[in-house]
Design an enzyme around this catalytic site. Structure first.
Site, mmCIF file in Angstrom:
data_model
loop_
_atom_site.group_PDB
_atom_site.id
_atom_site.type_symbol
_atom_site.label_atom_id
_atom_site.label_comp_id
_atom_site.label_asym_id
_atom_site.label_seq_id
_atom_site.Cartn_x
_atom_site.Cartn_y
_atom_site.Cartn_z
ATOM 1 N N ASP A 45 0.881 -0.783 -0.076
ATOM 2 C CA ASP A 45 -0.216 0.268 -0.056
ATOM 3 C C ASP A 45 0.369 1.113 0.062
ATOM 4 O O ASP A 45 0.494 2.221 -0.239
ATOM 5 C CB ASP A 45 -1.528 -0.269 1.005
ATOM 6 C CG ASP A 45 -0.197 0.196 2.279
ATOM 7 O OD1 ASP A 45 0.924 -0.197 2.105
ATOM 8 O OD2 ASP A 45 -1.410 -0.245 3.520
ATOM 9 N N SER A 46 2.053 1.266 -0.232
ATOM 10 C CA SER A 46 3.079 2.465 -0.784
ATOM 11 C C SER A 46 2.376 3.018 -1.269
ATOM 12 O O SER A 46 3.041 3.595 -2.140
ATOM 13 C CB SER A 46 4.990 1.697 0.060
ATOM 14 O OG SER A 46 4.839 0.087 -1.363
ATOM 15 N N ASP A 84 -0.900 -6.238 -0.432
ATOM 16 C CA ASP A 84 -1.836 -5.831 1.148
ATOM 17 C C ASP A 84 -2.923 -5.415 1.469
ATOM 18 O O ASP A 84 -3.595 -5.169 0.316
ATOM 19 C CB ASP A 84 -1.191 -4.377 1.392
ATOM 20 C CG ASP A 84 0.658 -3.723 2.266
ATOM 21 O OD1 ASP A 84 0.516 -5.274 2.910
ATOM 22 O OD2 ASP A 84 1.176 -3.356 1.573
ATOM 23 N N GLU A 114 -1.137 -5.696 8.873
ATOM 24 C CA GLU A 114 0.007 -4.960 9.837
ATOM 25 C C GLU A 114 -0.583 -5.330 10.747
ATOM 26 O O GLU A 114 -1.848 -5.025 11.946
ATOM 27 C CB GLU A 114 -0.033 -3.106 9.715
ATOM 28 C CG GLU A 114 0.625 -3.003 8.064
ATOM 29 C CD GLU A 114 1.016 -1.636 7.654
ATOM 30 O OE1 GLU A 114 0.652 -0.616 8.893
ATOM 31 O OE2 GLU A 114 1.058 -0.984 6.875
ATOM 32 N N GLU A 181 9.298 -4.055 10.279
ATOM 33 C CA GLU A 181 10.076 -2.804 9.127
ATOM 34 C C GLU A 181 10.541 -1.653 10.849
ATOM 35 O O GLU A 181 10.393 -1.294 11.324
ATOM 36 C CB GLU A 181 8.566 -1.785 8.413
ATOM 37 C CG GLU A 181 8.853 -0.955 8.897
ATOM 38 C CD GLU A 181 8.099 -0.448 7.067
ATOM 39 O OE1 GLU A 181 7.049 -0.925 6.934
ATOM 40 O OE2 GLU A 181 7.281 1.032 7.773
HETATM 41 O O1 KIV Z 1 3.581 -1.311 1.484
HETATM 42 C C1 KIV Z 1 4.640 -1.787 1.454
HETATM 43 O O2 KIV Z 1 5.706 -1.247 0.564
HETATM 44 C C2 KIV Z 1 4.980 -1.968 2.427
HETATM 45 C C3 KIV Z 1 6.329 -2.563 3.055
HETATM 46 C C4 KIV Z 1 7.543 -1.539 3.240
HETATM 47 C C5 KIV Z 1 6.691 -3.539 3.605
HETATM 48 O O3 KIV Z 1 4.455 -2.888 3.243
#
Ligand code: KIV
Length: 255
Positions: A45-46, A84, A114, A181
Site C-alpha cells: 500500500d506504499s 497488501d 499489519e 519494518e
Molecule cells: O507497502 C509497502 O510497500 C510495505 C513495505 C514497506 C514492506 O508494506
C-alpha cells in the site's frame, strides 16, 4: 507452482539463501523485476505514496489495490505476488476474509496485513480459507497518524518482547513469513532467531533478517521527493528521466 507451494517454498528459506522482495505496482515493473529473479513481488500500500500521490498509506482503498494487483498479476510472474490489505479492510475476521478473497480474485497469491496480537484471529480466518498470509510488525505505516511519524521500534527490552509476542501470535495463526519494518538491528536479529518463519526486513539493518524488502522507487531513485533514511538507491531514474526529457524537448523544438 501454486500460491501455497510458492509460500511453502519461501517458508523453507528460513536461515538459508536470503529472500529478495521488492514492491511493484504495475505490469512492466512486475515483468522486469520478475525477469531479474526477485523472489516476492509485494503490491504494497506504499502504492498510495509513491504511485498515487497521497501523503501516507492511510488513503489507500481496496479498489486501488485491486486495480494494481491485477496489473502485476498480468505479468504472470514466477515470484510470489503478495497484495497488501489496506487500512480498514480487515477490522474483523469476517471482513479480513472477504477482502483477502477479493485480492486473490484480482491475482494476489498471498496477502499481507499489519499488526500482531490483535490481528491473530484475522490471520487465522484467512489462512483457514487456504490463503497464505504475510505479517508485518515494527513500524506500521497504517498507524503513522496515531503515532505522529515514522519511528524506530524495538528500542527497549519491553518493546522487543511485545513485538516477539505479536510475532508468536502471527506464527500460531499460520503466517508463512513476517515483514519487520524499522526495528533496530539488534532486536531484529534477536527476533529473527527466535521465530520459526522467515523474517523480511526493511530499515532493520543489513543481514539481520532472513531477507529484505524494498520499495522499488527507493531502489531506482524514481521518487526523489521522499526518500527514507534507510533507502539505498542503486541508480537515479529521476535524473535519467529529467535528462532524457530535456533531450526530447530540445529535439522537438528543433534546437
Ligand atoms: O507497502 C509497502 O510497500 C510495505 C513495505 C514497506 C514492506 O508494506
Amino acid at each position: 507452482m501454486t500460491a501455497q507451494q510458492k509460500a511453502d517454498f519461501l517458508r523453507l528459506r528460513k536461515g538459508g539463501r536470503p529472500i529478495a522482495a521488492l514492491t511493484a505496482y504495475d505490469y512492466p515493473t512486475a515483468r522486469l523485476l520478475d525477469e531479474s529473479g526477485v523472489d516476492v513481488l509485494l503490491v504494497g500500500d506504499s502504492l498510495g505514496m509513491v504511485a498515487l500521490g497521497f501523503s501516507d498509506t492511510t488513503h489507500v482503498t481496496l479498489d486501488h489495490m485491486l486495480h494494481h494487483v491485477a496489473a502485476v498479476a498480468r505479468a504472470k510472474p514466477q515470484a510470489l505476488i503478495v497484495g497488501d490489505l489496506p487500512i480498514h479492510t480487515y477490522d474483523t475476521p469476517e471482513q479480513a476474509l472477504v477482502s483477502a478473497r477479493r485480492l486473490v480474485d484480482a491475482g494476489a497469491e498471498a496477502v499481507k496485513l499489519e499488526g500482531g496480537l490483535r490481528q491473530a484471529e484475522k490471520v487465522r480466518a484467512i489462512t483457514s480459507a487456504g490463503i497464505p498470509v504475510m505479517g508485518h510488525l515494527g513500524m506500521l505505516p497504517q498507524r503513522v497518524l496515531e503515532e505522529g511519524g515514522y519511528r524506530k521500534k524495538g528500542k527497549t527490552p519491553e518493546q522487543a518482547e511485545t513485538i516477539r509476542e505479536g510475532a508468536q501470535a502471527l506464527v500460531h495463526a499460520g503466517v508463512f513469513s513476517i515483514v519487520f519494518e524499522s526495528i533496530i538491528p539488534e532486536t531484529a536479529r534477536w527476533l529473527s532467531e527466535s521465530i520459526t518463519v522467515p523474517t523480511i526486513g526493511i530499515g532493520c539493518g543489513n543481514g539481520t533478517c532472513d531477507g529484505e524488502v524494498a520499495v522499488i522507487t527507493d531502489v531506482l531513485g524514481s521518487f526523489p521527493w521522499f526518500v527514507p533514511p534507510f533507502a539505498k538507491p542503486e541508480t537515479s531514474i529521476a535524473e535519467i528521466t529529467r535528462e532524457a526529457v530535456a533531450r526530447y524537448i530540445l529535439r522537438v523544438q528543433g534546437a
